[in-house]
Design a protein around this motif. Structure first.
Motif, short mmCIF file in Angstrom:
data_model
loop_
_atom_site.label_atom_id
_atom_site.label_comp_id
_atom_site.label_asym_id
_atom_site.label_seq_id
_atom_site.Cartn_x
_atom_site.Cartn_y
_atom_site.Cartn_z
N LYS A 89 98.87 -47.73 80.02
CA LYS A 89 100.09 -48.38 80.41
C LYS A 89 100.91 -47.79 81.47
CE LYS A 89 99.62 -51.06 75.73
NZ LYS A 89 100.08 -51.26 75.08
N PHE A 90 100.65 -45.75 81.64
CA PHE A 90 102.32 -45.26 82.25
C PHE A 90 101.38 -45.46 83.37
CE2 PHE A 90 103.58 -41.95 83.78
CZ PHE A 90 104.98 -41.99 83.85
N HIS A 91 100.20 -45.35 83.96
CA HIS A 91 99.45 -45.57 84.76
C HIS A 91 100.09 -46.84 85.72
CE1 HIS A 91 97.16 -44.29 88.23
NE2 HIS A 91 96.90 -43.20 88.73
N ASN A 143 97.98 -45.56 75.83
CA ASN A 143 99.12 -44.89 76.76
C ASN A 143 99.20 -44.33 77.63
OD1 ASN A 143 100.76 -45.97 73.51
ND2 ASN A 143 100.72 -44.02 73.38
N VAL A 144 97.98 -43.85 77.94
CA VAL A 144 98.12 -43.30 79.00
C VAL A 144 97.68 -44.32 80.72
CG1 VAL A 144 96.36 -41.37 80.62
CG2 VAL A 144 97.63 -40.49 78.81
N GLU A 196 101.53 -48.76 84.70
CA GLU A 196 102.90 -49.33 85.27
C GLU A 196 103.33 -48.83 87.09
OE1 GLU A 196 105.21 -48.40 81.70
OE2 GLU A 196 104.32 -50.22 80.50
N GLN A 197 103.06 -47.50 86.59
CA GLN A 197 103.25 -46.50 88.17
C GLN A 197 102.81 -47.29 89.06
OE1 GLN A 197 102.03 -43.28 86.98
NE2 GLN A 197 104.27 -41.87 87.47
N SER A 203 95.77 -36.47 78.67
CA SER A 203 96.38 -36.44 79.44
C SER A 203 96.04 -36.24 80.48
CB SER A 203 97.54 -35.73 79.11
OG SER A 203 97.33 -33.80 79.38
#
Length: 246
Positions: free
Chosen positions: A105-107, A102-103, A109-110, A24
Motif C-alpha cells: 500500500k505504501f509503495h 502495508n508495504v 501510494e508513493q 521491509s
C-alpha cells in the motif's frame, strides 16, 4: 500434496511469519527479494504476452489491460501488481501477511497507483476476475486442493489463471535449495521447503475438477553466462502453468 487442514483455510502461519519478517525488503533490488527483481522482467513479459493473446488484445496502446480485472494472489510487496496496474488493469492484490500488504500500500501510494490491497486469502473473497495470478505462492499454502478450488471460483468464465511455482525434482533441490539458499545466498536459508514443491500434474490434475482447462506449461531457467532468466522447455526447476475457465 494436500496437507491436513482442519480449519478449511489455505494460509500457513509459519509461511506468513517467514515472509512478514522480510516485508521491509520487497522493493530493495539488492535485498532478500533480489532474485524476484531479476526474474520479474521475463516473467512480466511472458504474462503480458499470454494475457494479450488470450483476450485478443491488439499490441498497440498505452493501457492494453484497461478493460480487465486482475487478482494477484500472494501479492507480497506488489512487484507484479504495480506493472499490471500501469498497463491499465483494475488490480486487487491479496496477501495473508499484513506487513506485506502495508508495504504494498505504501509503495503504491508513493507511485501514485490505485491498487486494491487486502490482507486476505482467496477462500475469503467473493468477487470474480478476468485474470488471476498465483505466482510463487502455491508452494507455501496449507492445502493445495482448497487453494486451487478457491482461486478457480474467483475466475470469470473464459478467464485465465496462472500458477507459477517450483517442481519437486532432484534438480530443483540442487538449484533452488542448495544452490540458491546455501551456495549463492540468493535467498535466505529456509525460504523454501522442497517437500512442498509441486510437480506440474499435482496442479493440473486437481485443476481439472474446478472447470479449469490447461492452456500451457512453460519452464524458466537462469542463464549463468548471460546472468538473466529465460523461457525454457525445461520445467524441472521453475515453471508456470496456465488455465482457461470453462
Amino acid at each position: 500434496m494436500n496437507i491436513d487442514n482442519k480449519n478449511n483455510q489455505t494460509d500457513d502461519l509459519r509461511e506468513i511469519n517467514k515472509f512478514s519478517e522480510m516485508a521491509s525488503e520487497w522493493w530493495d533490488p539488492n535485498g532478500k527479494f533480489a532474485p524476484l527483481h531479476k526474474f520479474n522482467p521475463i516473467r512480466q513479459e511472458y504474462l503480458v504476452d499470454k494475457i494479450k493473446n488470450h483476450f485478443s488484445i491488439l499490441p498497440n496502446g498505452s493501457y492494453p489491460f484497461k478493460n480487465l480485472t486482475l487478482l494477484d494472489v500472494g501479492c507480497g510487496g506488489g512487484l507484479i501488481a504495480e506493472p499490471m496496474t500501469r498497463l491499465g488493469a483494475k488490480v486487487t492484490g491479496i496477501d495473508a501477511s499484513e506487513k506485506n500488504i502495508n508495504v504494498a500500500k505504501f509503495h503504491a501510494e508513493q507511485m501514485n497507483l490505485k491498487i486494491n490491497y487486502l490482507c486476505s486469502t482467496p477462500e475469503k473473497l467473493n468477487e470474480q476476475f478476468d485474470v488471476i495470478l498465483c505466482l510463487e505462492i502455491i508452494e507455501h499454502v496449507a492445502d493445495v486442493d482448497l487453494f486451487i478450488k478457491s482461486c478457480a471460483k474467483l475466475l470469470k468464465k473464459n478467464g485465465i489463471i496462472f500458477f507459477a511455482t517450483l517442481n519437486r525434482t532432484a534438480k530443483s533441490f540442487l538449484f533452488a535449495i542448495v544452490g540458491a539458499e546455501y551456495i549463492l545466498n540468493w535467498l535466505p536459508k529456509g525460504t523454501h521447503d522442497w517437500n512442498k514443491f509441486l510437480k506440474p500434474n499435482e496442479i493440473i490434475s486437481p485443476a481439472s475438477n474446478y472447470q479449469l482447462a490447461l492452456k500451457e506449461t512453460v519452464g524458466f531457467k537462469f542463464n549463468i553466462f548471460l546472468r538473466e532468466w529465460q523461457k525454457s522447455r525445461d520445467t524441472d526447476v521453475n515453471y508456470t502453468v496456465s488455465f482457461k475457465k470453462n
